[in-house]
Structures are given as C-alpha cells and as structure tokens.
Design an enzyme around this catalytic site. Structure first.
Site, mmCIF file in Angstrom:
data_model
loop_
_atom_site.group_PDB
_atom_site.id
_atom_site.type_symbol
_atom_site.label_atom_id
_atom_site.label_comp_id
_atom_site.label_asym_id
_atom_site.label_seq_id
_atom_site.Cartn_x
_atom_site.Cartn_y
_atom_site.Cartn_z
ATOM 1 N N SER A 130 0.452 -1.564 0.207
ATOM 2 C CA SER A 130 -0.213 0.026 -0.175
ATOM 3 C C SER A 130 0.644 1.345 -0.425
ATOM 4 O O SER A 130 2.304 0.899 0.759
ATOM 5 C CB SER A 130 -0.993 -0.459 1.120
ATOM 6 O OG SER A 130 -1.421 1.400 1.364
ATOM 7 N N TYR A 190 -2.910 -0.852 10.915
ATOM 8 C CA TYR A 190 -2.810 -1.129 9.385
ATOM 9 C C TYR A 190 -1.301 -0.739 8.540
ATOM 10 O O TYR A 190 -0.312 -1.534 7.786
ATOM 11 C CB TYR A 190 -3.462 -0.677 8.234
ATOM 12 C CG TYR A 190 -4.178 -0.824 6.597
ATOM 13 C CD1 TYR A 190 -3.824 -2.024 6.565
ATOM 14 C CD2 TYR A 190 -3.940 0.218 6.136
ATOM 15 C CE1 TYR A 190 -4.534 -2.180 5.196
ATOM 16 C CE2 TYR A 190 -4.540 0.548 4.430
ATOM 17 C CZ TYR A 190 -4.214 -1.266 3.989
ATOM 18 O OH TYR A 190 -3.853 -1.686 2.703
HETATM 19 N N1 NAP Z 1 -8.164 -0.380 -2.251
HETATM 20 C C1 NAP Z 1 -7.640 0.258 -2.069
HETATM 21 O O1 NAP Z 1 -7.197 1.358 -2.113
HETATM 22 C C2 NAP Z 1 -5.986 -0.819 -1.463
HETATM 23 C C3 NAP Z 1 -4.780 0.725 -1.232
HETATM 24 C C4 NAP Z 1 -4.001 -0.385 -0.827
HETATM 25 C C5 NAP Z 1 -4.206 -1.404 -0.708
HETATM 26 N N2 NAP Z 1 -4.824 -3.078 -0.704
HETATM 27 C C6 NAP Z 1 -4.656 -3.805 0.130
HETATM 28 O O2 NAP Z 1 -5.697 -4.706 -1.814
HETATM 29 C C7 NAP Z 1 -5.692 -5.570 -0.915
HETATM 30 C C8 NAP Z 1 -6.701 -6.069 -1.047
HETATM 31 O O3 NAP Z 1 -7.579 -5.031 -0.229
HETATM 32 P P1 NAP Z 1 -8.783 -5.128 -1.685
HETATM 33 O O4 NAP Z 1 -8.927 -3.049 -1.794
HETATM 34 O O5 NAP Z 1 -9.294 -5.374 -2.838
HETATM 35 O O6 NAP Z 1 -10.533 -4.726 -0.721
HETATM 36 P P2 NAP Z 1 -11.478 -5.938 -0.120
HETATM 37 O O7 NAP Z 1 -12.434 -5.841 -1.066
HETATM 38 O O8 NAP Z 1 -11.702 -5.580 0.927
HETATM 39 O O9 NAP Z 1 -10.553 -6.736 -0.368
HETATM 40 C C9 NAP Z 1 -10.109 -7.534 0.076
HETATM 41 C C10 NAP Z 1 -9.752 -9.412 0.550
HETATM 42 O O10 NAP Z 1 -9.350 -10.116 1.495
HETATM 43 C C11 NAP Z 1 -9.616 -11.012 2.318
HETATM 44 N N3 NAP Z 1 -9.322 -11.510 3.585
HETATM 45 C C12 NAP Z 1 -9.072 -10.534 4.585
HETATM 46 N N4 NAP Z 1 -9.084 -11.679 5.247
HETATM 47 C C13 NAP Z 1 -8.605 -13.356 5.008
HETATM 48 C C14 NAP Z 1 -8.202 -13.715 5.367
HETATM 49 N N5 NAP Z 1 -7.813 -13.955 7.039
HETATM 50 N N6 NAP Z 1 -8.107 -14.719 5.031
HETATM 51 C C15 NAP Z 1 -8.378 -14.656 3.209
HETATM 52 N N7 NAP Z 1 -9.232 -13.378 3.204
HETATM 53 C C16 NAP Z 1 -8.984 -13.104 3.716
HETATM 54 C C17 NAP Z 1 -11.089 -10.535 2.067
HETATM 55 O O11 NAP Z 1 -12.257 -11.620 1.997
HETATM 56 P P3 NAP Z 1 -13.631 -12.048 3.393
HETATM 57 O O12 NAP Z 1 -14.271 -11.634 2.689
HETATM 58 O O13 NAP Z 1 -13.583 -13.349 3.421
HETATM 59 O O14 NAP Z 1 -13.502 -11.105 4.540
HETATM 60 C C18 NAP Z 1 -11.588 -9.742 0.657
HETATM 61 O O15 NAP Z 1 -11.465 -10.530 -0.721
HETATM 62 C C19 NAP Z 1 -5.582 -5.831 0.107
HETATM 63 O O16 NAP Z 1 -4.602 -6.689 1.217
HETATM 64 C C20 NAP Z 1 -5.799 -4.665 0.978
HETATM 65 O O17 NAP Z 1 -5.000 -3.999 2.044
HETATM 66 C C21 NAP Z 1 -5.801 -1.942 -1.180
#
Ligand code: NAP
Length: 286
Positions: free
Chosen positions: A140, A153
C-alpha cells in the site's frame, strides 16, 4: 508465451476478484482462493479453479493447500498475496479491541503480515525446485508513508515492504521474482466496515483524529482509483505486456497519482534529512 497459472488470495471481492477476471481474460489459468467457497461461485462459473483458503490458517494447513492446489491444477507460476484488510485506530487505544479480546495489532498482523509470510513460505520450496516463480505482494502507499490513526494497518504494510526486500535478495539467484504493489486509494470495498475496522475508544484527547478516521467510511465509493485499471497494469507488469513491454519488472511500484505523490514527497524528505544531518550521521566510526 505458455499459459501461466496464478494463485490469488482474498478473491471474494475487490482486487482479488478483478485479478481472476483479468487473468482469465488473458487466457491464463486462475486459482481463486477465499475464506468462503460460496463467495467464489461467479468466478468458478467464469472458468476459475477455486479453493477455500484462509491466510490465518497454520503453516502446515497452508502448505497442504498449496500442495493440493498443484496436485489438482498443475504447477503455480505466480502467487498474488492479496488478502488483507485495515484495522485503524490510535496507537494508545489499540491494545484490546472493544467487545473483543484480541490485541488490534495481533489481529491485523495475523492476516496482513503473518498470512503473507506463511503463504510465501508455502510456495517457496516449489518455486525454488523449479527455479522459477513470481510473488506479487499487495502492499500500500501506507507501506511507505505514515498517517495518524493508521498504525496497525500501515505498520503491517511497512513490514511487507521490508519482508519483500529481503526475500528478493535471498531468492533472485533462484529466478524467483518479487513484485511489490503500492496502491493509493482505489474503489474496492476496502473502506466498508467489513474491510476497514475503526477502533475508536472515544478518548477525548484524540477526538478530532477519531472523527477523521470515522469519516473514512463515507469516502467509500468515491476513491479516485479504478481497481480494474490497476489490476490490468499489474498483470501487464508480470507478463511484460502493454506499458511494461520490453522493460525489466520493477521491484516496487506505486499505483495511482495519490500514491506516486505521497511516495515522492517521502523520498524527497528522506533525501533532505540525509543531507541536513550527514555530518552527524557519518561521524560515528572508530
Ligand atoms: N483498495 C485500496 O484502496 C487499497 C489500497 C492499498 C492496499 N490495498 C490492499 O489490497 C488488498 C485487497 O484489498 P481490496 O481493496 O480488494 O479490499 P476488499 O475488497 O475488502 O478485499 C479484501 C479481500 O481480502 C480477504 N481476506 C481478508 N482476510 C482474509 C483471510 N484471513 N484469509 C483470506 N482472505 C482474507 C477478504 O475476504 P473475506 O470476504 O473473506 O473477508 C477480501 O476478499 C488488501 O491487501 C489491501 O490492504 C487496497
């Protein structure tokens, strides 16, 4: 190029789900994983292989999952360590979650950091034996630049950055490559209460900060970054196509104008600090 096999964690929504869709669109093979298999139904219908996988499972369980994935679906070429979520809150208030009995940091690190460590340890022996493999780390902008109220985080993502830098140096001679992606704000479900957990103790001295953190949820749906575009670019980086054609894969890459600006400012500040204090810093040898 041969049809590559990708395994992605956290595919129930957001980047994970979009990765699978894009990988299938390119004609590659996607192993979509998530905590609940039901959440993967539409990806399965679209042609993905699916596997239940919680990154907080034990090392032995994750090793067995990866072995099973290879036995069922063939050798994995690329792992995307994507699963993650955000615990936010003031450091002083983060010892124990309200109405829960676990330390906020422990809980955050169990998924974002130790989940990534364990997944990486599970795939490394296979990549090492084959002398090939790519590990994509979803870090991130928060893995580079701090912000008040985000220490659980952001520190988990800072750790991913350090981990990846060491891993790259340990394994590049084995033809194992590590790519760190540093997204800014993208319009996934990352700011919903499911993925963005606010630990506000109500302590008066931090009232203004707690209010700002609480308001983060209202930004859901207005983030400037288009996650589909980001995922297409990451796939390009791995495959050396599109804007990445003819270039060596970078070690780290910010995604989004906000991430580029924040990381550039941080780099400039770091350089200024080195210059301003060089005499002090370099005067410590025998
Ligand atoms: N979107 C942004 O702006 C942003 C920015 C920087 C970094 N990121 C990073 O990108 C990655 C994906 O996030 P996203 O933005 O796509 O958000 P998201 O839509 O909330 O997706 C997060 C995913 O992680 C899964 N997860 C959480 N805990 C888990 C576990 N113990 N085992 C397996 N899966 C698990 C969730 O599954 P469940 O449905 O089971 O909870 C969900 O599928 C994350 O690492 C996040 O920190 C996102």
């Amino acid at each position: 190029m041969h049809r590559q096999t990708w395994l992605i964690t956290g595919c129930s929504s957001g980047f994970g789900s979009l990765f699978v869709t894009e990988i299938l669109r390119r004609g590659d093979h996607a192993i979509a994983t998530a905590r609940s298999l039901e959440s993967l139904e539409s990806l399965m219908e679209a042609g993905a292989s699916c596997l239940q996988l919680d990154v907080t499972a034990s090392q032995a369980e994750l090793d067995a999952k990866i072995e099973m994935a290879e036995a069922m679906f063939g050798p994995i070429d690329i792992v995307v360590n994507n699963a993650g979520y955000a615990e936010v809150g003031i450091l002083e208030d983060s010892s124990v979650l309200m109405n829960r009995s676990q330390d906020v940091f422990q809980r955050q690190y169990d998924t974002n950091l130790f989940g990534t460590v364990k997944m990486t340890r599970s795939i490394l022996p296979l990549f090492r034996r084959r002398r090939a493999g790519i590990i994509v780390m979803m870090s991130s902008v928060g893995g580079n630049v701090g912000m008040p109220g985000a220490s659980p985080y952001f520190s988990s993502k800072f750790a991913i950055e350090g981990l990846s830098e060491c891993l790259r140096l340990e394994t590049s001679h084995l033809n194992i490559r590590t790519l760190v992606i540093q997204p800014g704000m993208f319009r996934t479900s990352s700011l919903t209460t499911r993925s963005h957990r606010n630990n506000n103790s109500g302590r008066e001295d931090y009232a203004a900060l707690n209010e700002t953190m609480g308001a983060a949820h209202s930004m859901q749906g207005t983030q400037r970054g288009d996650p589909t575009k980001m995922v297409m670019r990451v796939v390009d980086l791995v495959k050396g196509t599109g804007l990445a054609e003819g270039k060596p894969m970078p070690e780290t890459l910010p995604m989004g104008i906000d991430a580029v600006q924040a990381i550039r400012l941080k780099c400039e500040k770091t350089l200024r600090n080195l210059q301003d204090w060089e005499e002090m810093s370099c005067g410590t040898d025998y």
